[in-house]
Structures are given as C-alpha cells and as structure tokens.
Design a protein around this motif. Structure first.
Motif, PDB file in Angstrom:
ATOM      1  N   SER A 189     -33.812 -13.492 -15.283  1.00 56.71           N
ATOM      2  CA  SER A 189     -33.607 -13.898 -13.892  1.00 56.71           C
ATOM      3  C   SER A 189     -33.415 -15.407 -13.871  1.00 56.71           C
ATOM      4  N   SER A 225     -30.502 -11.037 -12.646  1.00 58.29           N
ATOM      5  CA  SER A 225     -30.490 -11.322 -11.219  1.00 58.29           C
ATOM      6  C   SER A 225     -30.548 -12.828 -11.040  1.00 58.29           C
ATOM      7  N   ARG A 266     -31.360 -16.091  -8.150  1.00 59.27           N
ATOM      8  CA  ARG A 266     -31.812 -16.626  -6.861  1.00 59.27           C
ATOM      9  C   ARG A 266     -31.251 -18.038  -6.698  1.00 59.27           C
ATOM     10  N   THR A 275     -22.168 -12.320  -6.065  1.00 58.77           N
ATOM     11  CA  THR A 275     -22.237 -10.978  -5.481  1.00 58.77           C
ATOM     12  C   THR A 275     -20.962 -10.204  -5.759  1.00 58.77           C
ATOM     13  N   PRO A 284     -26.765  -9.172  -8.847  1.00 58.62           N
ATOM     14  CA  PRO A 284     -27.714  -9.152  -7.729  1.00 58.62           C
ATOM     15  C   PRO A 284     -28.180 -10.576  -7.408  1.00 58.62           C
ATOM     16  N   THR A 285     -27.954 -11.010  -6.183  1.00 61.48           N
ATOM     17  CA  THR A 285     -28.186 -12.406  -5.821  1.00 61.48           C
ATOM     18  C   THR A 285     -28.987 -12.510  -4.536  1.00 61.48           C
ATOM     19  N   GLY A 286     -29.966 -13.389  -4.541  1.00 58.63           N
ATOM     20  CA  GLY A 286     -30.760 -13.659  -3.355  1.00 58.63           C
ATOM     21  C   GLY A 286     -30.966 -15.152  -3.204  1.00 58.63           C
ATOM     22  N   GLN A 328     -28.832 -10.542  -1.080  1.00 55.49           N
ATOM     23  CA  GLN A 328     -29.494  -9.260  -0.896  1.00 55.49           C
ATOM     24  C   GLN A 328     -30.998  -9.389  -0.694  1.00 55.49           C
ATOM     25  N   ARG A 329     -31.564 -10.511  -1.127  1.00 57.62           N
ATOM     26  CA  ARG A 329     -33.003 -10.713  -1.025  1.00 57.62           C
ATOM     27  C   ARG A 329     -33.286 -12.154  -0.642  1.00 57.62           C
ATOM     28  N   GLY A 338     -34.116  -8.027   1.451  1.00 58.07           N
ATOM     29  CA  GLY A 338     -35.366  -7.693   0.782  1.00 58.07           C
ATOM     30  C   GLY A 338     -36.285  -8.898   0.791  1.00 58.07           C
ATOM     31  N   GLU A 361     -40.395  -9.183  -3.194  1.00 59.49           N
ATOM     32  CA  GLU A 361     -40.360  -8.441  -4.447  1.00 59.49           C
ATOM     33  C   GLU A 361     -39.125  -8.816  -5.260  1.00 59.49           C
ATOM     34  N   GLU A 420     -36.044  -8.385  -8.002  1.00 58.35           N
ATOM     35  CA  GLU A 420     -35.106  -7.332  -8.337  1.00 58.35           C
ATOM     36  C   GLU A 420     -35.573  -6.610  -9.600  1.00 58.35           C
TER      37      GLU A 420
END
Length: 353
Positions: free
Chosen positions: A159, A184, A186, A218, A223-225, A253-254, A330, A333, A335
C-alpha cells in the motif's frame, strides 16, 4: 525561504551544544552577503542499509510493516510528524529535514534478501509512510520504482501513501500489482486552496494534480482513496466536505482523516509558521489544538494521538463520517490485499544454493 516551509533549524535535541547563527532583520541587506540565502539547494547523502522493512505495533495504523526509501522529505510539509526523526541522524527537524536528505540506494537489494529469508511472514508493506516515497529526488534516484519491481516479482502486497505526481510514472507496475489484488494507494489531500498548499506544502503536487492522480490511478484499476489530513483547526477544517466531494468525483473509493499532531520540535516549527502566515488567528488555532490534547500541544497516547479528544474532535468526526457516507466512500478500514500469491522467484531453497 522560497519553496521551503520554514527558515528555522531548531537545535537537535540530542546535541548538548547549541549554536545560533544570526541573520539580518531585513532593515539592511548586502546583495553579496550569502549568510542568509533566499533558499537552499537539496543535499542527498547515500546510506547502505542493513535492513529495510520497519515494523510497528501501533493500533492507530492499519499496517505492521513499512518501507521508507528516503530519510527527510523535500516536499517540506510544515506539519509533517516525521520531522523530529531527523534528530536521530544528528540533523535538525527544521530546514535540515527539507534540504538534507538520506537516500537508501541498496533498498531493493536488501528487500530481496529479507523476503528470501525462510522465516519471513507475508503481510502488506506500507511504502512511504514516514517520508514520501515519491518526493522530487525520486525522479533521479528511482529507489521507489526498484522496490516496486521487487514486490511485483515476489507478488507481495503493498500500500502506498503519497502526495507526489511522480507516482503516475509507475502506473505499469501499480496496475500489474493491482490486477492481482496486491496494491492500493492513498493520496494525501489536505486542501483545495492553491495558496494554502504553497504555504504549508511548498514542493508537493497542486490540489488539481492530486485529483488527476486519483483519476488516473482509478482508471488504471488501482484501488485509490484519500487521507484528509492533517485537519488543522481554523486553517483547513472548513474544507472537509469540499475535499471529500472532489475526491469522490475524481474516483476515490475510500477516505480517512487525521488530526494535526505536534510532537517534539514540530510544536515550535508549526507555531512559527502559524504566526508568520496567520498571525491574527494563531493563538486561536493553538488554543483549540490544546483543547484537543488535554491542555498540551500534543498527546502521544495510542488511540488518541491521531484524532484528539473532546467536542471539536467529535464534531470533525461527525462531519467527516456524514459526508463520506453520503458519497459512498469507505471509511477507515484498509483495502483488502492478498497475501496468498507470494512466491520466491528462486524457490524456497534459494538460500541453500
């Protein structure tokens, strides 16, 4: 100083001898006098590391393994909680942290050795937690990319936390890892205001560029937040809802958030910055920060250091949760990443050959 967050270099807390280099107060300045330059160039020293994976037991973060390719960070964020760590290397957490970096050129080779150990147990590695793995120096050194190549070869989960546009250079590796459920990202998104960004994060990507990072990651299937942090009372807290909306619109997404933390020397550095850029509200800001920390500038206790306590912390939490929920983001939590694909390219007996 131009493109630097602070001109201060507070004394290293481990050094008993204090030196004070006096500077003119701008009433008179000789243009040929370089004792007080407008800026400083970045210096990079190499360190041949004997270990590269750091481990932690803090319940406040969703990982127990991390890798930092660099010590110090040229992004120069004034609020960076990692600044005090520079004192361990006999340097100041102030301007030294921004201008005197330590690179780890053998990081990828050392990572390979550690992953090859028979007793190694797989769990996601957080890349660039203490200092940004995609700070400007990475463009030439490419240590982060070399680490990602090893992780992809070993099919190891990773991550990443960053505010650097350079991450888009590695879309090929990131999308490959993400396609296997191994990656993932962030993006740290602190403000949508360009002026405020330049003041507190001088060498980071612009807010619009960070939204572009989210969109492109994305689109590539990564998966990116976002991490909305730090939240600073009366500085950027009014942007919480707008930041979440912009991030969601870009494909995040988060989302999670962190309250400002001021450990050790960071307290002095941040307060100096605050009085220079926001003199009329500086005391108001610090008063609210102390309310969050039981009357002190910082409380290091686990479970409280990331968010603070009291009515203001509760209000920020409620605002964040309500908006994130309405946008379908989200929450805290992490990914889920796969641990079951790990392999050693040379086989389990590699070390015996």
């Amino acid at each position: 100083m131009k493109t630097r967050a602070t001109p201060l270099n507070p004394n290293n807390r481990f050094q008993p001898i204090v030196t004070d280099r006096q500077c003119d107060d701008s009433w008179y300045r000789n243009p040929d006098d370089e004792t007080c330059p407008d800026s400083l160039a970045t210096e990079v020293t190499d360190e041949q590391v004997r270990s590269i994976i750091s481990r932690n037991q803090s319940p406040d973060v969703p990982f127990d393994q991390s890798i930092n390719p660099y010590r110090g960070c040229e992004h120069a964020c004034i609020y960076c909680f990692a600044r005090p760590t520079h004192a361990y290397w006999d340097m100041s957490p102030g301007l030294d942290f921004e201008t005197r970096l330590i690179a780890k050129p053998n990081a990828a080779a050392q990572l390979r050795r550690e992953l090859d150990k028979p007793g190694y147990r797989v769990s996601p590695i957080a890349l660039g937690v203490n200092t940004d793995a995609y700070q400007p120096v990475e463009k030439q050194r490419q240590i982060t990319r070399d680490i990602l190549k090893v992780l992809a070869e070993y099919r190891h989960p990773v991550s990443i936390i960053t505010k650097g546009a350079l991450i888009l250079r590695d879309l090929d590796l990131l999308s490959e890892l993400a396609g296997q459920g191994l990656c993932s990202v962030r993006v740290s998104l602190t403000t949508l205001d360009n002026t405020l960004k330049r003041q507190m994060e001088p060498r980071t990507a612009a807010p619009v560029t960070r939204l572009k990072i989210i969109r492109e990651l994305t689109a590539a299937g990564v998966p990116t937040g976002i991490i909305l942090g730090p939240v600073i009372p009366f500085i950027n807290d009014h942007e919480i809802e707008a930041i979440l909306e912009a991030a969601s619109g870009a494909g995040a997404q988060r989302a999670s958030w962190i309250m400002l933390r001021l450990p050790l020397e960071l307290d002095e550095l941040f307060q100096d910055w605050l009085h220079r850029h926001f003199p009329q509200r500086a005391e108001h800001v610090m008063s609210r920060i102390r309310d969050l920390r039981g009357g002190r500038s910082y409380d290091a206790r686990w479970g409280e250091r990331m968010t603070g306590t009291g009515p203001y912390a509760d209000l920020v939490r409620q605002r964040f949760n309500r908006k994130a929920r309405s946008l379908g983001l989200g929450r805290h939590e992490a990914e889920p990443l796969r641990n079951d694909l790990f392999r050693r390219p040379g086989g389990e007996q590699m070390q015996l050959i």
